[in-house]
Design a protein around this motif. Structure first.
Motif, PDB file in Angstrom:
ATOM      1  N   LEU A 330      20.767  37.857  35.449  1.00  0.00           N
ATOM      2  CA  LEU A 330      21.501  36.830  35.561  1.00  0.00           C
ATOM      3  C   LEU A 330      21.038  35.768  36.080  1.00  0.00           C
ATOM      4  O   LEU A 330      21.441  34.489  35.999  1.00  0.00           O
ATOM      5  N   GLU A 331      19.599  35.710  36.530  1.00  0.00           N
ATOM      6  CA  GLU A 331      18.963  34.611  36.928  1.00  0.00           C
ATOM      7  C   GLU A 331      18.539  33.660  35.786  1.00  0.00           C
ATOM      8  O   GLU A 331      18.311  32.488  35.908  1.00  0.00           O
ATOM      9  N   VAL A 332      18.735  34.157  34.420  1.00  0.00           N
ATOM     10  CA  VAL A 332      18.564  33.274  33.383  1.00  0.00           C
ATOM     11  C   VAL A 332      19.830  32.188  33.294  1.00  0.00           C
ATOM     12  O   VAL A 332      19.549  31.204  32.916  1.00  0.00           O
ATOM     13  N   TYR A 333      21.013  32.421  33.967  1.00  0.00           N
ATOM     14  CA  TYR A 333      21.967  31.733  34.082  1.00  0.00           C
ATOM     15  C   TYR A 333      22.076  30.716  35.109  1.00  0.00           C
ATOM     16  O   TYR A 333      22.726  29.618  35.254  1.00  0.00           O
ATOM     17  N   GLY A 334      21.471  31.075  36.197  1.00  0.00           N
ATOM     18  CA  GLY A 334      21.230  30.109  37.335  1.00  0.00           C
ATOM     19  C   GLY A 334      21.160  30.967  38.824  1.00  0.00           C
ATOM     20  O   GLY A 334      20.304  32.124  38.378  1.00  0.00           O
ATOM     21  N   THR A 335      21.405  30.401  39.741  1.00  0.00           N
ATOM     22  CA  THR A 335      20.969  31.281  41.068  1.00  0.00           C
ATOM     23  C   THR A 335      22.329  32.440  41.123  1.00  0.00           C
ATOM     24  O   THR A 335      23.305  31.879  40.842  1.00  0.00           O
ATOM     25  N   TRP A 336      22.089  33.385  41.940  1.00  0.00           N
ATOM     26  CA  TRP A 336      22.928  34.393  41.887  1.00  0.00           C
ATOM     27  C   TRP A 336      23.381  34.550  43.269  1.00  0.00           C
ATOM     28  O   TRP A 336      22.244  34.592  44.251  1.00  0.00           O
ATOM     29  N   LEU A 337      24.656  35.004  43.571  1.00  0.00           N
ATOM     30  CA  LEU A 337      25.009  35.234  44.830  1.00  0.00           C
ATOM     31  C   LEU A 337      25.709  36.482  44.907  1.00  0.00           C
ATOM     32  O   LEU A 337      26.887  36.784  44.179  1.00  0.00           O
ATOM     33  N   THR A 338      25.428  37.684  45.208  1.00  0.00           N
ATOM     34  CA  THR A 338      26.085  39.123  45.075  1.00  0.00           C
ATOM     35  C   THR A 338      26.805  39.421  46.551  1.00  0.00           C
ATOM     36  O   THR A 338      26.358  39.137  47.634  1.00  0.00           O
ATOM     37  N   ASP A 339      28.036  39.777  46.205  1.00  0.00           N
ATOM     38  CA  ASP A 339      28.843  40.192  47.221  1.00  0.00           C
ATOM     39  C   ASP A 339      28.715  41.926  47.310  1.00  0.00           C
ATOM     40  O   ASP A 339      28.053  42.378  46.539  1.00  0.00           O
ATOM     41  N   ASP A 340      29.490  42.466  48.302  1.00  0.00           N
ATOM     42  CA  ASP A 340      29.536  43.692  48.651  1.00  0.00           C
ATOM     43  C   ASP A 340      30.902  44.170  48.977  1.00  0.00           C
ATOM     44  O   ASP A 340      30.877  44.013  50.258  1.00  0.00           O
ATOM     45  N   VAL A 341      31.473  44.550  48.140  1.00  0.00           N
ATOM     46  CA  VAL A 341      32.879  45.192  48.694  1.00  0.00           C
ATOM     47  C   VAL A 341      33.263  46.595  48.253  1.00  0.00           C
ATOM     48  O   VAL A 341      32.694  46.867  47.016  1.00  0.00           O
ATOM     49  N   CYS A 342      33.663  47.370  49.039  1.00  0.00           N
ATOM     50  CA  CYS A 342      33.911  48.854  48.783  1.00  0.00           C
ATOM     51  C   CYS A 342      35.445  48.841  48.702  1.00  0.00           C
ATOM     52  O   CYS A 342      36.055  48.809  49.805  1.00  0.00           O
ATOM     53  N   VAL A 343      35.742  49.574  47.639  1.00  0.00           N
ATOM     54  CA  VAL A 343      37.392  49.820  47.663  1.00  0.00           C
ATOM     55  C   VAL A 343      37.625  51.389  47.331  1.00  0.00           C
ATOM     56  O   VAL A 343      36.854  51.769  46.893  1.00  0.00           O
ATOM     57  N   PRO A 344      38.830  51.800  47.544  1.00  0.00           N
ATOM     58  CA  PRO A 344      39.232  53.165  47.214  1.00  0.00           C
ATOM     59  C   PRO A 344      38.927  53.089  45.680  1.00  0.00           C
ATOM     60  O   PRO A 344      39.143  52.311  44.765  1.00  0.00           O
ATOM     61  N   ARG A 345      38.405  54.352  45.151  1.00  0.00           N
ATOM     62  CA  ARG A 345      38.057  54.532  43.705  1.00  0.00           C
ATOM     63  C   ARG A 345      39.106  54.078  42.653  1.00  0.00           C
ATOM     64  O   ARG A 345      38.916  53.788  41.836  1.00  0.00           O
ATOM     65  N   THR A 346      40.510  54.496  43.304  1.00  0.00           N
ATOM     66  CA  THR A 346      41.678  54.124  42.361  1.00  0.00           C
ATOM     67  C   THR A 346      41.989  52.733  42.293  1.00  0.00           C
ATOM     68  O   THR A 346      42.725  52.273  41.467  1.00  0.00           O
ATOM     69  N   ARG A 347      41.155  51.796  43.107  1.00  0.00           N
ATOM     70  CA  ARG A 347      41.520  50.483  42.844  1.00  0.00           C
ATOM     71  C   ARG A 347      40.422  49.538  42.431  1.00  0.00           C
ATOM     72  O   ARG A 347      40.453  48.558  42.505  1.00  0.00           O
ATOM     73  N   ILE A 348      39.225  50.409  41.937  1.00  0.00           N
ATOM     74  CA  ILE A 348      38.302  49.643  41.211  1.00  0.00           C
ATOM     75  C   ILE A 348      38.610  48.381  40.327  1.00  0.00           C
ATOM     76  O   ILE A 348      38.215  47.355  40.060  1.00  0.00           O
ATOM     77  N   ALA A 349      39.608  49.135  39.375  1.00  0.00           N
ATOM     78  CA  ALA A 349      40.086  48.158  38.060  1.00  0.00           C
ATOM     79  C   ALA A 349      40.532  46.828  38.630  1.00  0.00           C
ATOM     80  O   ALA A 349      40.550  45.930  38.189  1.00  0.00           O
ATOM     81  N   GLU A 350      41.369  47.095  39.581  1.00  0.00           N
ATOM     82  CA  GLU A 350      42.138  45.839  40.403  1.00  0.00           C
ATOM     83  C   GLU A 350      41.173  45.037  41.077  1.00  0.00           C
ATOM     84  O   GLU A 350      41.562  43.801  40.967  1.00  0.00           O
ATOM     85  N   LEU A 351      40.115  45.309  41.389  1.00  0.00           N
ATOM     86  CA  LEU A 351      39.115  44.479  42.183  1.00  0.00           C
ATOM     87  C   LEU A 351      38.537  43.786  41.073  1.00  0.00           C
ATOM     88  O   LEU A 351      38.247  42.567  41.168  1.00  0.00           O
ATOM     89  N   MET A 352      38.075  44.574  40.029  1.00  0.00           N
ATOM     90  CA  MET A 352      37.415  43.910  38.797  1.00  0.00           C
ATOM     91  C   MET A 352      38.258  42.946  38.286  1.00  0.00           C
ATOM     92  O   MET A 352      37.994  41.835  37.790  1.00  0.00           O
ATOM     93  N   SER A 353      39.397  43.077  38.038  1.00  0.00           N
ATOM     94  CA  SER A 353      40.547  42.283  37.546  1.00  0.00           C
ATOM     95  C   SER A 353      40.643  40.955  38.521  1.00  0.00           C
ATOM     96  O   SER A 353      40.653  39.809  38.061  1.00  0.00           O
ATOM     97  N   GLY A 354      40.629  41.221  39.640  1.00  0.00           N
ATOM     98  CA  GLY A 354      40.592  40.067  40.643  1.00  0.00           C
ATOM     99  C   GLY A 354      39.628  39.232  40.565  1.00  0.00           C
ATOM    100  O   GLY A 354      39.535  37.948  40.674  1.00  0.00           O
TER     101      GLY A 354
END
Length: 457
Positions: A330-354
């Protein structure tokens, strides 16, 4: 006598750095959003005794201490405050003991994670925690932040591998916690209290860890899905089937694109791929083959366009390299800022959609990768560091991702820690009573607020 003069007399001239051009390189970790100051000096202790001398001297001079490992953290927990002493444990890098019969080892905090894994492998043993920065992060830093890694789904995070600690307290006393036995429930679990405390309660100077037998060469399954929802459903079913792969990682389309361009290779996902699931099994033999066969069937049943399994080690390593290379890519595109969120496994798709929605709203690239096996996701925002506007939008996206994570029943950090960037969010998550207990513990062990003031809360 100044503090620097005293420390040079007690630790040696080469253990104390005051040159601002050098000390500035120790000011902050890898989190660009976290505030940092300029240290008074940097101390490089070589032993527990050196740490004790440093703590006592700083206490007498009223100078705060910020413990620091390799600086690979992503929360600002090891960031300097103005006028502090940065206590850097990089010289404390001895593997003091490896005990194959009891499957344990004793190490100093400056031992690099990958070096340690390689060392115990010679004894037929395995140290599971493997953060993405495992080739340069240190065991001490891993313990201080309770780091995780790609193997968490089967082997847990750092705390699950730590048996005991040696810690220098604010009083200069040396506390030993835990035990070397398999079982032990005498008293409070002080070991776990210090794990994840981010240097706010004491300085960790020695770590006793549990080791496991070296696992079998892993087989690898990769599956490409046309939608994030289909990938999320596959993860849920894999867990529901009772399968426990040694690794289960997920990558979204932005991550796949970045890695393929960076590595100059194709992962076989295809242009319509919205999410890639990467699983490994180190159960060995027929057990691994059966586990991966079922995982492949689950993925196909949930609509995967591609599901492929290999038991070739080099091919599996190539696929795993792609997952580990995401941040670098991702550094090719610019500076990266990584977050760190843990959700119930059944809610992974909702987080990614968010995250997709937030990406559109702020007008910045957000790539999502994560440990699907335990729901710990790492949305990574890419922005132009020279643009104040993009920086502000990146910060806005960072906070909105945390908001989504909490709304989904998750937590603000699964492995990176709170540091100086998520203090307000910690208060939101654990509430006033939780904060009151945190402060009471801090005041009890560190009444002068000597250790890492301003971090965590």
């Amino acid at each position: 006598m100044t503090l620097a003069e005293r420390l040079r007399a007690e630790l040696g001239a080469d253990a104390v750095i005051t040159d601002p051009d050098v000390t500035s390189s120790y000011e902050h970790d890898m989190m660009p959003l976290a505030p940092h100051g300029s240290p008074l000096l940097v101390v490089l202790p070589g032993s527990t005794e050196d740490v004790v001398k440093t703590v006592l001297a700083c206490g007498e001079f009223g100078v705060p201490i910020v413990p620091r490992g390799a600086g690979s953290g992503l929360s600002g927990a090891a960031n300097a405050i103005d006028g502090c002493v940065m206590l850097v444990t990089s010289r404390m890098k001895e593997i003091l003991e490896v005990d194959p019969d009891n499957r344990l080892a004793v190490v100093q905090p400056g031992v690099v994670n990958l070096d340690f894994r390689d060392a115990v492998e010679k004894h037929g043993l395995f140290y599971p925690p493997d953060p993405s920065s495992y080739d340069w992060c240190t065991i001490g830093g891993n313990v201080s932040t309770n780091a995780g890694g790609l193997c968490c789904v089967k082997y847990g995070v750092t705390t699950d591998s730590v048996l005991g600690l040696e810690v220098v307290l604010a009083s200069g006393e040396v506390l030993r916690t835990g035990r070397r036995t398999v079982k032990g429930v005498a008293g409070y679990d002080l070991t776990k209290l210090f794990i994840g405390s981010e240097g706010t309660l004491g300085v960790i100077t020695e770590i006793t860890v549990a080791l496991r037998p070296l696992p079998q060469v892993p087989g690898t399954t990769i599956a490409a899905f046309p939608t994030i929802e289909a990938a999320g459903a596959a993860v849920s079913q894999i867990v529901r089937e009772g399968l426990v792969p040694s690794l289960m990682e997920i990558m979204d389309a932005a991550s796949i694109q970045a890695v393929e361009e960076y590595l100059k290779t194709e992962l076989g996902a295809g242009k319509g791929c919205a999410a890639l699931l990467l699983c490994q099994s180190d159960a060995g033999g027929e057990a691994a083959r059966h586990e991966l066969e079922v995982i492949e069937q689950v993925c196909r049943g949930q609509g995967a366009d591609l599901a492929y399994t290999t038991h070739d080690l080099s091919e599996g390593q190539m696929l795993l390299r792609a997952r580990r290379a995401v941040l670098t890519a991702l550094e090719v595109y610019g500076t990266w800022l990584t977050d760190d969120v843990c959700v119930p496994r059944t809610r992974i798709a909702e987080l990614m959609s968010g995250c997709e929605r937030i990406s559109r709203e702020v007008g910045l690239r957000i790539a999502v990768v994560g440990h699907a096996g335990d729901g710990n996701m790492h949305p990574t925002i890419v922005y132009d560091a020279s643009s104040e506007d993009e920086f502000a939008r990146a910060r806005k996206a960072f906070d909105e991702i945390l908001e989504v994570g909490l709304a989904l029943g998750g937590t603000i950090t699964g492995e990176h820690g709170v540091g100086k960037i998520k203090r307000d969010w910690l208060a939101r998550e654990i509430g006033p009573v939780g904060m009151k207990v945190h402060r009471a513990i801090k005041n009890s062990l560190d009444p002068g607020n000597l250790f890492n003031p301003g971090s965590m809360f």
